[in-house]
Every structure is written in C-alpha cells, then in structure tokens.
Design a protein around this motif. Structure first.
Motif, mmCIF file in Angstrom:
data_model
loop_
_atom_site.group_PDB
_atom_site.id
_atom_site.type_symbol
_atom_site.label_atom_id
_atom_site.label_comp_id
_atom_site.label_asym_id
_atom_site.label_seq_id
_atom_site.Cartn_x
_atom_site.Cartn_y
_atom_site.Cartn_z
ATOM 1 N N TYR A 1 -10.089 -2.039 3.881
ATOM 2 C CA TYR A 1 -9.893 -3.115 2.881
ATOM 3 C C TYR A 1 -9.980 -2.313 1.469
ATOM 4 O O TYR A 1 -10.068 -1.095 1.339
ATOM 5 N N ASP A 2 -9.162 -3.229 0.537
ATOM 6 C CA ASP A 2 -9.011 -2.758 -0.789
ATOM 7 C C ASP A 2 -10.123 -2.813 -1.581
ATOM 8 O O ASP A 2 -10.628 -3.868 -1.818
ATOM 9 N N GLN B 1 2.822 0.335 3.595
ATOM 10 C CA GLN B 1 2.088 -0.671 4.355
ATOM 11 C C GLN B 1 2.152 -2.050 3.617
ATOM 12 O O GLN B 1 1.863 -2.182 2.289
ATOM 13 N N VAL C 1 0.418 -5.359 2.690
ATOM 14 C CA VAL C 1 -1.053 -6.034 2.845
ATOM 15 C C VAL C 1 -0.700 -7.431 2.314
ATOM 16 O O VAL C 1 -0.246 -7.876 1.402
ATOM 17 N N VAL D 1 -6.528 -2.917 5.214
ATOM 18 C CA VAL D 1 -5.638 -1.687 4.597
ATOM 19 C C VAL D 1 -5.610 -0.526 5.225
ATOM 20 O O VAL D 1 -6.697 0.222 5.336
ATOM 21 N N ASN E 1 0.793 -1.240 0.005
ATOM 22 C CA ASN E 1 0.088 0.014 0.228
ATOM 23 C C ASN E 1 0.972 1.156 -0.032
ATOM 24 O O ASN E 1 1.527 1.563 0.934
#
Length: 107
Positions: A87-88, A33, A35, A75, A26
C-alpha cells in the motif's frame, strides 16, 4: 481531498468527514502501475454538557475512522524494497476501521 460537516444541537455535536485519494500512477516499478482511488468516511459524536463544579469542562467523544473498513489500494513495490507492504504508506493506512472513546477535561 478531505471534506466534512458538523451538526450541533445543544451539548451534542456530530461530525462526518469524507477522505478521497484520487487515482495515481506508481512510477517506482516497470511497467508503471495504475493505482486505484481510495475513499473513506470518518465520524465523531461529542457530548459537552455544561456542568458545575469539579465536572465543569468535561467532554466525551466517540470517533470512528474508516467506518466502512476500506482497504487501501494495492501498490506494487520495487524489488529493492522489503516486501509485505503493498500500500502507499505516505497517503494511506492499513489499519482499517478504528474506534476511539475519549474523555477530556478543560482547565
């Protein structure tokens, strides 16, 4: 990635599908980050008997999406985005396990 197989026997068809989203980075937050990956399994059972008259072309399907009710990976969102969605949303779904029953007719 998405892969699956279907097994058929007479009027029955059983399909299993595995969905895989690999690990990602991310880059919308600092520091970046990591993920985790996400794997889900879907299945469907279809019955399509050849019937005469008004019942011809009728099919019954039962489907289960995300059988094992896997949550999408966390996320972190940038501060400029409204919080609450972790979340994605482009690649995953927060809905969890979902069952559907369908009756259809071909004309």
């Amino acid at each position: 990635m998405r892969g699956g197989a279907t097994w058929r026997l007479n009027a029955w068809a059983l399909t299993g599908i595995v969905n895989y989203l690999p690990r990602e980075t991310n880059n919308q937050v600092t520091p970046f980050q990591k993920v985790g990956s996400w794997t889900t399994v879907d299945a469907s059972l279809r019955f399509a008997q050849v019937l005469p008259g008004v019942f011809s072309g009728i099919h019954f399907s039962l489907a289960v999406v995300n059988i094992f009710d896997r949550d999408p990976p966390f996320v972190q969102l940038p501060a400029t985005v409204p919080q609450g969605f972790t979340y994605d949303s482009a690649n995953t779904s927060p809905l969890g396990r979902f069952l559907s029953l369908q009756v259809s007719k071909e004309w």
